[in-house]
Enzyme design. Structure first.
Site, PDB file in Angstrom:
ATOM      1  N   PRO A 114     -14.021  16.818  -6.536  1.00 39.65           N
ATOM      2  CA  PRO A 114     -15.105  17.310  -5.687  1.00 39.65           C
ATOM      3  C   PRO A 114     -15.178  17.854  -4.609  1.00 39.65           C
ATOM      4  N   TYR A 154     -14.783   3.521   9.186  1.00 41.64           N
ATOM      5  CA  TYR A 154     -12.755   3.484   9.432  1.00 41.64           C
ATOM      6  C   TYR A 154     -12.814   3.680  11.220  1.00 41.64           C
ATOM      7  N   THR A 173      -5.089  -5.864  -2.294  1.00 45.45           N
ATOM      8  CA  THR A 173      -6.834  -5.897  -2.518  1.00 45.45           C
ATOM      9  C   THR A 173      -6.674  -4.043  -3.674  1.00 45.45           C
ATOM     10  N   ASN A 195      -3.490  13.317   8.313  1.00 44.65           N
ATOM     11  CA  ASN A 195      -3.072  12.649   6.812  1.00 44.65           C
ATOM     12  C   ASN A 195      -1.978  12.899   6.276  1.00 44.65           C
ATOM     13  N   ARG A 226     -19.565  14.851   2.874  1.00 45.46           N
ATOM     14  CA  ARG A 226     -19.676  13.250   3.775  1.00 45.46           C
ATOM     15  C   ARG A 226     -20.800  12.909   4.677  1.00 45.46           C
ATOM     16  N   PRO A 227     -21.356  12.393   4.698  1.00 45.02           N
ATOM     17  CA  PRO A 227     -22.000  11.751   6.228  1.00 45.02           C
ATOM     18  C   PRO A 227     -20.835  12.214   7.252  1.00 45.02           C
ATOM     19  N   ASP A 267      -3.478 -13.207   3.728  1.00 37.82           N
ATOM     20  CA  ASP A 267      -5.054 -12.211   4.250  1.00 37.82           C
ATOM     21  C   ASP A 267      -4.077 -12.369   5.834  1.00 37.82           C
ATOM     22  N   LYS A 273     -10.423   0.992  13.473  1.00 35.11           N
ATOM     23  CA  LYS A 273      -8.757   1.753  13.682  1.00 35.11           C
ATOM     24  C   LYS A 273      -8.656   1.808  15.094  1.00 35.11           C
ATOM     25  N   HIS A 328     -18.709  13.475   8.409  1.00 26.80           N
ATOM     26  CA  HIS A 328     -17.417  13.865   7.781  1.00 26.80           C
ATOM     27  C   HIS A 328     -16.665  15.070   9.037  1.00 26.80           C
ATOM     28  N   GLY A 370       0.770  -1.288  -0.247  1.00 22.97           N
ATOM     29  CA  GLY A 370       0.031  -0.186   0.057  1.00 22.97           C
ATOM     30  C   GLY A 370       1.128   1.164  -0.606  1.00 22.97           C
ATOM     31  N   THR A 429      -4.609   5.970  12.982  1.00 25.36           N
ATOM     32  CA  THR A 429      -4.321   7.253  13.221  1.00 25.36           C
ATOM     33  C   THR A 429      -5.400   8.080  13.697  1.00 25.36           C
ATOM     34  N   ASP A 430      -5.148   9.296  13.838  1.00 21.55           N
ATOM     35  CA  ASP A 430      -5.898  10.722  14.284  1.00 21.55           C
ATOM     36  C   ASP A 430      -7.458  10.923  14.587  1.00 21.55           C
ATOM     37  N   GLU A 431      -7.784   9.962  13.146  1.00 21.99           N
ATOM     38  CA  GLU A 431      -9.069   9.755  13.311  1.00 21.99           C
ATOM     39  C   GLU A 431      -9.920   9.115  14.442  1.00 21.99           C
TER      40      GLU A 431
HETATM   41  P1  NAD Z   1      -3.729   1.755   1.578  1.00 21.87           P
HETATM   42  O1  NAD Z   1      -5.150   1.541   1.896  1.00 21.87           O
HETATM   43  O2  NAD Z   1      -2.639   2.544   0.657  1.00 21.87           O
HETATM   44  O3  NAD Z   1      -2.894   0.157   2.368  1.00 21.87           O
HETATM   45  C1  NAD Z   1      -3.384  -0.356   2.548  1.00 21.87           C
HETATM   46  C2  NAD Z   1      -2.629  -2.026   2.848  1.00 21.87           C
HETATM   47  O4  NAD Z   1      -3.226  -3.180   2.772  1.00 21.87           O
HETATM   48  C3  NAD Z   1      -2.806  -3.228   0.914  1.00 21.87           C
HETATM   49  O5  NAD Z   1      -1.667  -3.226   0.092  1.00 21.87           O
HETATM   50  C4  NAD Z   1      -3.424  -3.968   1.049  1.00 21.87           C
HETATM   51  O6  NAD Z   1      -3.703  -4.728  -0.420  1.00 21.87           O
HETATM   52  C5  NAD Z   1      -3.011  -4.209   2.380  1.00 21.87           C
HETATM   53  N1  NAD Z   1      -4.384  -5.570   3.457  1.00 21.87           N
HETATM   54  C6  NAD Z   1      -5.660  -4.572   3.344  1.00 21.87           C
HETATM   55  N2  NAD Z   1      -6.468  -5.330   3.751  1.00 21.87           N
HETATM   56  C7  NAD Z   1      -5.314  -6.668   3.312  1.00 21.87           C
HETATM   57  C8  NAD Z   1      -5.548  -7.385   4.586  1.00 21.87           C
HETATM   58  N3  NAD Z   1      -6.360  -8.495   4.771  1.00 21.87           N
HETATM   59  N4  NAD Z   1      -4.247  -8.528   4.787  1.00 21.87           N
HETATM   60  C9  NAD Z   1      -3.309  -8.479   3.796  1.00 21.87           C
HETATM   61  N5  NAD Z   1      -3.160  -7.438   3.590  1.00 21.87           N
HETATM   62  C10 NAD Z   1      -3.939  -6.194   3.507  1.00 21.87           C
HETATM   63  O7  NAD Z   1      -3.659   2.192   3.505  1.00 21.87           O
HETATM   64  P2  NAD Z   1      -2.481   3.615   3.735  1.00 21.87           P
HETATM   65  O8  NAD Z   1      -3.087   4.756   2.959  1.00 21.87           O
HETATM   66  O9  NAD Z   1      -1.036   3.253   3.299  1.00 21.87           O
HETATM   67  O10 NAD Z   1      -2.596   3.513   5.592  1.00 21.87           O
HETATM   68  C11 NAD Z   1      -1.592   2.127   5.727  1.00 21.87           C
HETATM   69  C12 NAD Z   1      -1.605   2.552   7.023  1.00 21.87           C
HETATM   70  O11 NAD Z   1      -2.177   3.258   7.781  1.00 21.87           O
HETATM   71  C13 NAD Z   1      -2.946   1.905   7.717  1.00 21.87           C
HETATM   72  O12 NAD Z   1      -2.906   0.794   8.659  1.00 21.87           O
HETATM   73  C14 NAD Z   1      -4.657   3.294   7.813  1.00 21.87           C
HETATM   74  O13 NAD Z   1      -5.426   3.507   9.059  1.00 21.87           O
HETATM   75  C15 NAD Z   1      -2.595   4.449   8.387  1.00 21.87           C
HETATM   76  N6  NAD Z   1      -2.792   5.240   8.322  1.00 21.87           N
HETATM   77  C16 NAD Z   1      -3.072   6.579   7.105  1.00 21.87           C
HETATM   78  C17 NAD Z   1      -3.496   7.349   6.992  1.00 21.87           C
HETATM   79  C18 NAD Z   1      -3.078   7.761   5.350  1.00 21.87           C
HETATM   80  O14 NAD Z   1      -3.273   9.141   5.861  1.00 21.87           O
HETATM   81  N7  NAD Z   1      -2.878   7.288   4.304  1.00 21.87           N
HETATM   82  C19 NAD Z   1      -3.611   8.425   7.901  1.00 21.87           C
HETATM   83  C20 NAD Z   1      -2.435   7.939   9.456  1.00 21.87           C
HETATM   84  C21 NAD Z   1      -2.740   6.657   9.814  1.00 21.87           C
HETATM   85  P1  TYD Z   2      -9.545  11.706   2.800  1.00 24.90           P
HETATM   86  O1  TYD Z   2      -8.243  11.569   1.411  1.00 24.90           O
HETATM   87  O2  TYD Z   2     -10.019  11.064   2.194  1.00 24.90           O
HETATM   88  O3  TYD Z   2      -9.009  11.543   4.049  1.00 24.90           O
HETATM   89  P2  TYD Z   2      -9.322  11.492   5.275  1.00 24.90           P
HETATM   90  O4  TYD Z   2     -11.004  11.399   5.136  1.00 24.90           O
HETATM   91  O5  TYD Z   2      -9.161   9.996   5.721  1.00 24.90           O
HETATM   92  O6  TYD Z   2      -9.188  12.699   5.961  1.00 24.90           O
HETATM   93  O7  TYD Z   2      -9.700  13.011   2.379  1.00 24.90           O
HETATM   94  C1  TYD Z   2      -9.309  14.192   3.386  1.00 24.90           C
HETATM   95  C2  TYD Z   2     -10.031  15.606   3.461  1.00 24.90           C
HETATM   96  O8  TYD Z   2     -10.512  15.980   2.441  1.00 24.90           O
HETATM   97  C3  TYD Z   2     -12.010  15.136   3.742  1.00 24.90           C
HETATM   98  O9  TYD Z   2     -12.043  16.135   4.880  1.00 24.90           O
HETATM   99  C4  TYD Z   2     -12.277  14.386   2.835  1.00 24.90           C
HETATM  100  C5  TYD Z   2     -11.779  15.649   2.136  1.00 24.90           C
HETATM  101  N1  TYD Z   2     -12.530  15.505   0.173  1.00 24.90           N
HETATM  102  C6  TYD Z   2     -12.758  16.098  -0.727  1.00 24.90           C
HETATM  103  O10 TYD Z   2     -13.091  17.172  -0.444  1.00 24.90           O
HETATM  104  N2  TYD Z   2     -12.971  15.482  -1.972  1.00 24.90           N
HETATM  105  C7  TYD Z   2     -12.525  14.057  -1.908  1.00 24.90           C
HETATM  106  O11 TYD Z   2     -13.383  13.597  -3.241  1.00 24.90           O
HETATM  107  C8  TYD Z   2     -12.108  13.683  -0.893  1.00 24.90           C
HETATM  108  C9  TYD Z   2     -11.705  12.329  -1.296  1.00 24.90           C
HETATM  109  C10 TYD Z   2     -12.067  14.180  -0.158  1.00 24.90           C
END
Ligand code: NAD
Ligand code: TYD
Length: 344
Positions: free
Chosen positions: A202, A147, A36, A176, A270-271, A59, A151, A273, A10, A123-125
């Site tokens: 959007p 989500y 995935t 993020n 987004r609901p 998995d 977490k 949000h 990922g 995550t901070d969420e």
């Molecule tokens: P991503 O969606 O890009 O990647 C997720 C990866 O997990 C993919 O490679 C997918 O194939 C793998 N995966 C999903 N389900 C699986 C399963 N059942 N078994 C094995 N592999 C599986 O996610 P990301 O954005 O790289 O996020 C990575 C982690 O960081 C997540 O735990 C997410 O909650 C956390 N996180 C992400 C962000 C962000 O901004 N992207 C911020 C804070 C925390």
């Molecule tokens: P996102 O990248 O989905 O991260 P998260 O919801 O986990 O914070 O979205 C970042 C911010 O951007 C969030 O406030 C939702 C908003 N957003 C849009 O306004 N339009 C979009 O198409 C998407 C994907 C997100």
């Protein structure tokens, strides 16, 4: 050190694997990833042939696969998750399965294998929306999206294994992320790649939702730092110390890319949000961590990366199916941009 990384195909996981292999010539990485829609072997094509890296397609919910992957491993860094809030609103089942059940399976197997370190990437969420001030690690968990709830559930399981079974685990909560290899359904890569094609972005609601943005290469540096220096049983926030309303960030990108304001198209919100996320990163900094990438530089690097790597993102966008879920919900209200081929 031999590491088991989950979700290494990922966005953040692949940046982490590349970073540690480069920074530590003696380290080896096993990557447990089922691949995935968000998992992409191309994210690690540059390291795939090496002897220090191995991808196991399985998995995380499969205890046999997890046990096999943990054999001889010193530490686990757990990224694998369903990670997109919008998807969790339409169907949360896979979020509960992977993020909660999957994390539990890994904790059990890590306990059996007596790994010396388990880093759970969260995550901070999980803190929910903070109208003012900054979330600290001991704050209550008040997740609002499915989500975030999945977490938070995983975080609590990690905590319980730490306390009850003395599993040497720690939890990180980042804001993020943005940077190379982010799947183009997330806000920033969607924005940048749509703008390259003069397609609209959007913007949900009034665009005043605040997010803190951390460059992915700083996030993976912080994870490496905590893997080596973090304390068992602790939680660490990893923010970018750059919080901004979506509107402001989008305006910045629009100007950097020289695109017209008409490309930013407000759509219904987004609901659920969350209005604002903001992290206090004092605990991480007190341990000695320093960010390496100023925000403006990181944003420019990110735009340049997507410009130079069309061959990476174009096929993902062309496949299209990944945003069908979104179109179901918003198509009618997107008006003339309802056609998936014109909305991205
Ligand atoms: P991503 O969606 O890009 O990647 C997720 C990866 O997990 C993919 O490679 C997918 O194939 C793998 N995966 C999903 N389900 C699986 C399963 N059942 N078994 C094995 N592999 C599986 O996610 P990301 O954005 O790289 O996020 C990575 C982690 O960081 C997540 O735990 C997410 O909650 C956390 N996180 C992400 C962000 C962000 O901004 N992207 C911020 C804070 C925390
Ligand atoms: P996102 O990248 O989905 O991260 P998260 O919801 O986990 O914070 O979205 C970042 C911010 O951007 C969030 O406030 C939702 C908003 N957003 C849009 O306004 N339009 C979009 O198409 C998407 C994907 C997100």
């Amino acid at each position: 050190m031999k590491l088991l990384v989950t979700g290494g195909l990922g966005f953040i996981g692949s940046n982490f694997v590349r970073h540690v292999l480069k920074s530590h010539p003696s380290w080896r990485v096993v990557n447990l990833d089922i691949r995935t829609y968000a998992g992409n072997p191309a994210n690690l094509a540059d390291v795939a042939g090496g002897l220090r890296y191995r991808w196991v397609r399985a998995d995380i919910r499969d205890p046999h696969a997890a046990a096999e992957c943990m054999r001889g491993v010193d530490a686990v860094v757990h990224f694998a998750a369903e990670s997109h809030v919008d998807r969790s609103i339409l169907d949360a089942a896979s979020f509960v399965q992977t993020n909660v059940v999957g994390t539990h399976v890994l904790l059990e197997e890590a306990r059996r294998a007596a790994v010396e370190r388990f880093v759970h990437v969260s995550t901070d969420e999980v803190y929910g929306s903070v109208e003012k001030g900054f979330s600290r690690e001991a704050d209550p968990l008040e997740p609002n999206s499915p989500y975030a709830a999945s977490k938070a559930a995983a975080d609590l399981l990690v905590r319980s294994y730490c306390v009850t079974h003395k599993l040497p685990a720690l939890i990180t909560r980042s804001s993020n992320n943005f940077g190379p290899y982010q799947f183009p359904e997330k806000a920033l890569p969607l924005l940048i790649t749509n703008f390259f094609d003069d397609q609209p972005f959007p913007l949900y609601g009034d665009g005043m939702n605040v997010r803190d943005w951390v460059y992915v290469l700083d996030h993976v540096r912080a994870l490496e730092f905590l893997l080596l220096k973090g304390r068992t049983g602790e939680v660490y926030n990893i923010g970018g110390m750059h919080a901004a309303p979506n509107k402001e960030l989008i305006e910045r990108v629009r100007k950097l890319m020289g695109k017209p304001a008409s490309l930013v198209q407000p759509v219904p919100d987004r609901p659920g949000h969350d209005r604002r996320y903001a992290l206090d990163c004092g605990k991480l900094k007190a341990l000695g961590f320093k960010h390496a990438y100023p925000f403006d530089e990181a944003l420019n690097l990110t735009i340049a990366w997507y410009r130079a790597n069309e061959a990476w993102w174009r096929p993902l966008k062309k496949a299209g199916g990944y945003r069908k879920y979104y179109d179901r919900q918003y198509a009618a209200r997107l008006g003339r941009h309802a056609d998936p081929s014109s909305a991205r």
